[in-house]
Scaffold this active site. Structure first.
Site, PDB file in Angstrom:
ATOM      1  CB  CYS A   1      -1.037  -0.030   1.136  1.00 16.22           C
ATOM      2  SG  CYS A   1      -2.414   1.132   0.896  1.00 16.22           S
TER       3      CYS A   1
ATOM      4  CG  HIS B   1      -3.467  -3.364   3.734  1.00 14.16           C
ATOM      5  ND1 HIS B   1      -2.456  -3.090   4.297  1.00 14.16           N
ATOM      6  CD2 HIS B   1      -4.228  -2.320   3.151  1.00 14.16           C
ATOM      7  CE1 HIS B   1      -2.283  -1.583   4.039  1.00 14.16           C
ATOM      8  NE2 HIS B   1      -3.186  -1.332   3.583  1.00 14.16           N
TER       9      HIS B   1
END
Length: 488
Positions: free
Chosen positions: A329, A427
């Site tokens: 991310c 994630h």
């Protein structure tokens, strides 16, 4: 409909864990229970089935209740993006960023969202299990409170007060908290729970007797210290390690000031073949097989912090000697050439140079991408599931060599041509056994043991419910939860 609230004398007293335990215990009684936290401040969040985000602790509590996470379970989420400010998320959607003073004035609006969510959950479930935040006795935060007694008073619910004996001063914590509450708030406290006790309960009994005589309130029970409980931490990074096998992969994670979703690393911490090390300020990055750049709530400022600690040169040296680098991310965004924030979403408007390791740029945009996804890693075509929570849009030539091929037809992330660098927006990568094994093999670990992280979490939730049945006054709990003796 019944609502029961758990409040704590301090942060990290055990509120999240107790609510998780009570949710599973209630389901064993045949009661449909739903978790609820009015306001949460955390950088660890989960994506819900209705396309929003909530605190990860509430997602774990939903699992304990055999429910899919929903934004009504945590209607107000505050994600700090500076020392004095935070992004405000209402019903799963980011609405604004503001400092603490401005948020104090905003609480009345936030309370409307809290009460609306509670009303919907109360209409759908016979039992709402509520988690407070921090302590109800924070004098400077009591005006306009929506997280603790302000909420309990608004919905007229009973409260259990939990304290952590392991940190010391448990009787002062309990009595002091009670003394700082108003008479009506004191009356809401229906009992005390002492958490993380080690030793002979007989030695504690005189103190328990005194506490009940001093306050006129019962001790509902004393929960033992559990050494190997591995539920996701809501705030601080859990650095405990399991016993390691002889063949170990060294993984290093630089801890950034605005690190987000550090629960990504919990499966690695539990893996018997992984030596996971978090590196803090002023520490040098040691020799490692794999360096992981984590998610970040403030990518540009965390990039500056990374450089100030000398970690950029350490990362380049690591790559020169054949090490692997993974960006997740915000960590993915750092791998590129530029990070642009024209709207000032994460600080002052402007642009910052990335590490320049992959040919792409990222622009932060107001609309956040929130979704649960499934797909396959480019590595070994391994099946993966995870979630996206990001405001960046990334473009550039490096994306042609994607890291993940998603089931919805999109491609995610990028890889370097030499195979040393892997970056993704996903994630939860290491929670998928096949994807985790593929990434560990890529990093240099052979004969990888697959670890069922979801199974481990489910086992621990069951253990927590067992502790409730063994150590707490379940008769009083049934009464407070409105559960009749014949419900089970």
């Amino acid at each position: 409909m019944t609502t029961l609230m758990v409040q704590g004398t301090t942060s990290d007293a055990g509120k999240s864990t107790l609510v998780t335990a009570l949710c599973r215990w209630a389901t064993r009684q045949g009661v449909a229970v739903v978790p609820f936290k009015p306001q949460n401040m955390a950088l660890n969040s989960a994506v819900t089935a209705d396309g929003g985000e909530i605190g990860r602790a509430q997602a774990v509590q939903a699992q304990a209740a055999f429910l899919e996470p929903h934004t009504d379970m945590n209607p107000v989420l505050l994600k700090p993006n500076s020392d004095t400010g935070a992004q405000v998320i209402i019903h799963g959607r980011a609405v604004t960023s503001m400092n603490a003073v401005a948020y104090h004035d905003y609480k009345a609006i936030a309370m409307q969202a809290v009460l609306a969510s509670h009303e919907r959950l109360s209409a759908a479930y016979p039992l709402v299990m509520v988690e407070g935040a921090g302590s109800p006795a924070e004098i400077n935060l009591r005006a306009g409170d929506i997280a603790n007694m302000g909420f309990a008073e608004a919905v007229d619910c009973p409260v259990l007060l939990i304290a952590d004996i392991n940190r010391g001063g448990v009787f002062a914590h309990l009595v002091g908290t009670l003394e700082l509450l108003s008479p009506s708030e004191q009356a809401r406290i229906k009992g005390f729970i002492i958490n993380r006790f080690r030793g002979d309960i007989a030695l504690l009994q005189p103190g328990l007797d005194w506490l009940e005589q001093r306050t006129g309130k019962p001790v509902v029970g004393v929960l033992p210290y559990v050494m190997d409980l591995h539920l996701e931490a809501e705030d601080g990074i859990d650095q405990r390690q399991t016993d390691k096998a002889e063949q170990v992969l060294k993984v290093v994670v630089p801890v950034l000031p605005r690190i987000s979703n550090h629960t990504d690393f919990d499966p690695l911490r539990l893996h018997p073949q992984v030596d996971l090390q978090f590196i803090g300020p002023g520490q040098a990055i040691p020799p490692a097989d794999l360096i992981i750049l984590p998610g970040s709530k403030s990518v540009r400022s965390d990039l500056a912090y990374l450089r100030a600690n000398g970690w950029e040169s350490a990362i380049r040296r690591h790559l020169r000697y054949g090490g692997k680098l993974l960006g997740i991310c915000g960590g993915l965004q750092m791998l590129g050439e530029q990070v642009h924030d024209p709207l000032g979403l994460e600080g002052a408007p402007g642009s910052s140079a990335g590490l320049g390791l992959l040919a792409f740029e990222t622009q932060l945009e107001a609309e956040k991408q929130l979704r649960n996804v499934r797909g396959r890693l480019a590595l070994e075509d391994a099946e993966v599931s995870g979630y996206e929570i990001h405001a960046g849009v990334t473009t550039g030539a490096a994306l042609e060599k994607a890291a993940v091929h998603l089931d919805d037809g999109r491609c995610d992330g990028a890889q370097s041509l030499d195979g040393q660098i892997f970056g993704t927006y996903l994630h939860g990568l290491f929670e998928s056994p096949a994807a985790s094994a593929a990434l560990l093999r890529w990093a240099g670990l052979y004969d990888v043991q697959e670890v069922d992280y979801h199974g481990l979490r489910e086992r621990d939730i069951e253990r927590l419910a067992d502790l409730v049945e063994k150590h707490l006054d379940t008769g009083l709990l049934r009464e407070l939860c409105g559960i009749s003796p014949c419900s089970s």
